[in-house]
Design an enzyme around this catalytic site. Structure first.
Site, PDB file in Angstrom:
ATOM      1  N   HIS A 145     -64.086  23.468 124.650  1.00 10.93           N
ATOM      2  CA  HIS A 145     -63.085  22.819 123.795  1.00 10.93           C
ATOM      3  C   HIS A 145     -63.804  22.058 122.678  1.00 10.93           C
ATOM      4  O   HIS A 145     -64.456  21.040 122.925  1.00 10.93           O
ATOM      5  CB  HIS A 145     -62.309  21.847 124.690  1.00 10.93           C
ATOM      6  CG  HIS A 145     -61.249  21.081 123.984  1.00 10.93           C
ATOM      7  ND1 HIS A 145     -60.055  21.644 123.613  1.00 10.93           N
ATOM      8  CD2 HIS A 145     -61.188  19.787 123.582  1.00 10.93           C
ATOM      9  CE1 HIS A 145     -59.300  20.726 123.025  1.00 10.93           C
ATOM     10  NE2 HIS A 145     -59.973  19.593 122.990  1.00 10.93           N
ATOM     11  N   SER A 179     -57.349  20.136 118.449  1.00  7.91           N
ATOM     12  CA  SER A 179     -56.794  19.520 119.650  1.00  7.91           C
ATOM     13  C   SER A 179     -55.621  18.606 119.311  1.00  7.91           C
ATOM     14  O   SER A 179     -54.640  19.078 118.766  1.00  7.91           O
ATOM     15  CB  SER A 179     -57.907  18.787 120.392  1.00  7.91           C
ATOM     16  OG  SER A 179     -57.572  18.702 121.736  1.00  7.91           O
TER      17      SER A 179
HETATM   18  C1  GTR Z   1     -56.987  15.974 126.003  1.00  9.72           C
HETATM   19  C2  GTR Z   1     -55.514  16.255 125.947  1.00  9.72           C
HETATM   20  C3  GTR Z   1     -55.296  17.496 125.128  1.00  9.72           C
HETATM   21  C4  GTR Z   1     -56.035  17.429 123.825  1.00  9.72           C
HETATM   22  C5  GTR Z   1     -57.399  16.801 123.935  1.00  9.72           C
HETATM   23  C6  GTR Z   1     -58.087  16.419 122.624  1.00  9.72           C
HETATM   24  O1  GTR Z   1     -57.337  14.987 126.860  1.00  9.72           O
HETATM   25  O2  GTR Z   1     -55.065  16.417 127.246  1.00  9.72           O
HETATM   26  O3  GTR Z   1     -53.938  17.737 124.951  1.00  9.72           O
HETATM   27  O4  GTR Z   1     -55.276  16.791 122.875  1.00  9.72           O
HETATM   28  O5  GTR Z   1     -57.385  15.656 124.698  1.00  9.72           O
HETATM   29  O6  GTR Z   1     -57.440  15.968 121.684  1.00  9.72           O
HETATM   30  O7  GTR Z   1     -59.298  16.596 122.546  1.00  9.72           O
END
Ligand code: GTR
Length: 400
Positions: free
Chosen positions: A380, A238
């Protein structure tokens, strides 16, 4: 009383969350049929319209131009000089993981203009090894317990045992050592060494600082005789995945790059309006990118670049990017397309990526191509599934 306060707090939190969600829903498009037409800059055409047809011109003209475009518009400058780098082994255990690995906890200190940054590295090297060992280095953007050196706490985010069993070394550092992931505190780290960055329009911010830290760890790994520093893969998830791409782009010593669910301003295309937007990322995380990047809030079409060019700048080194099927925020299709468009740069090296026209099905990894990819079923996250495919990818490409 306490109950009332707790209730009020959760209410506030819920209200803020739903406000954020509403704002996301308003801003983020999740409907493929509503993606407006867009034009991407051509990887093989310079800003002065010169065609790039050879590896030599790519390396001499276009690649440096692309790096500069990203420095000036997105991630900020990457300071390359410092006064001194020293390190000390804080703890060494030749009998870690029941004898399967040697643990080293290393403190790396970088000094510049009388300011210093201290990076805490955790490193496990397999005991059974024929010589210097290739390593995976994770930029850890989550809790420090994910990389617990004592192994009391184990986590799929950094499955050290699994990597050791595969014959590779595994290392990690935490982003907070370089730039705390906080809109105010991020200045307390690398930016104290380079205060001029804070006033520059194209000044480095947190993501740049994390990538900078990855390079300093590599400086150390080059001095560690147990490690094959010519085979260090930089890994991130991420926001850490955005940093891993930027580290690999800026520092060609990284042999391989693994970028997990990196999404917006990571591996996914920005011109393609799907999922997270530049406006949203710059608003919620104003400390991640150069000040100049905010100019592109709600103005993606004005970008003189897109993320496929960042991926291309890693050529010809093996690059593996991932998505998770439920993580539409990170735009799986836009990530795959970005990877596919990066192929042209690999072709200049005679390396054919041969990616399919459309994204592979869920849980169908592509690992033989130097541009590897999978879309894992689920949320995610960085999981054992992702790591097992990183290991597989490394096996295939280090053999070549
Ligand atoms: C989210 C962000 C993403 C990603 C994520 C993370 O809130 O919008 O771009 O970076 O965090 O790092 O888990």
């Amino acid at each position: 009383m306490q109950y009332v306060r707790r209730f009020a707090l959760s209410f506030l939190l819920l209200a803020t969350l739903s406000q954020l969600q509403a704002q996301n829903a308003k801003e983020a498009n999740y409907d493929e049929s509503k993606v407006p037409a867009y034009t991407l800059p051509d990887i093989l055409k310079t800003t002065t319209n010169q065609d790039i047809r050879t590896k030599a011109n790519w390396e001499k003209i276009r690649r440096p131009e692309i790096i500069k475009l990203f420095e000036d518009n997105v991630y900020g400058q990457m300071p390359k000089t410092f006064d001194r780098l020293t390190y000390s082994i804080k703890r060494e255990d030749a009998n870690a993981m029941a004898g399967k690995a040697t643990l080293k906890e290393v403190l790396i200190e970088v000094v510049h203009h009388n300011q210093s940054v201290k990076i805490n590295l955790v490193l496990f090297v397999p005991t059974k090894r024929k010589g210097p060992t290739p390593a995976f280095l994770l930029i850890n953007n989550r809790g420090k317990d994910n990389t617990d050196p004592t192994r009391v706490h184990k986590s799929e985010f950094w499955p050290a045992e699994m990597v050791i069993d595969s014959g590779y070394a595994i290392a990690a550092f935490h982003v907070s050592d370089l730039a705390p992931d906080d809109t105010v505190q991020y200045v307390n780290g690398v930016l104290q060494l380079y205060p001029e960055q804070l006033t520059a329009n194209n000044g480095m911010r947190a993501i740049g600082a994390w990538a900078w830290g990855a390079s300093r760890v590599l400086d150390y790994l080059e001095k560690d005789a147990t490690i094959d520093a010519k085979k260090v893969a930089i890994v991130g998830h991420s926001r850490g995945g955005k940093a891993s791409l930027w580290a690999a782009a800026e520092d060609q010593r990284f042999a391989m790059c693994l970028s997990n669910c990196s999404g917006n301003t990571g591996a996914a295309l920005s011109h393609r309006r799907f999922g997270e937007t530049i406006n949203r990322i710059n608003t919620v995380f104003p400390h991640w990118f150069a000040r100049k990047y905010k100019k592109f809030n709600n103005n993606e079409d004005a970008l003189p670049l897109d993320q496929h060019m960042l991926l291309a700048s890693i050529a010809p080194r093996p690059l593996y990017v991932t998505n998770a099927s439920k993580d539409l925020w990170a735009d799986p299709t836009g990530t795959f397309l970005s990877l596919k468009y990066a192929q042209k740069a690999y072709s200049l090296y005679g390396v054919e990526a041969n990616l399919p026209v459309s994204p592979p099905a869920i849980n169908q990894p592509i690992s033989k191509s130097p541009l590897g990819y999978h879309n894992r079923e689920g949320e995610h996250n960085l999981t054992a599934y992702d790591w097992s495919n990183f290991i597989q990818f490394a096996k295939v490409h280090y053999k070549k």
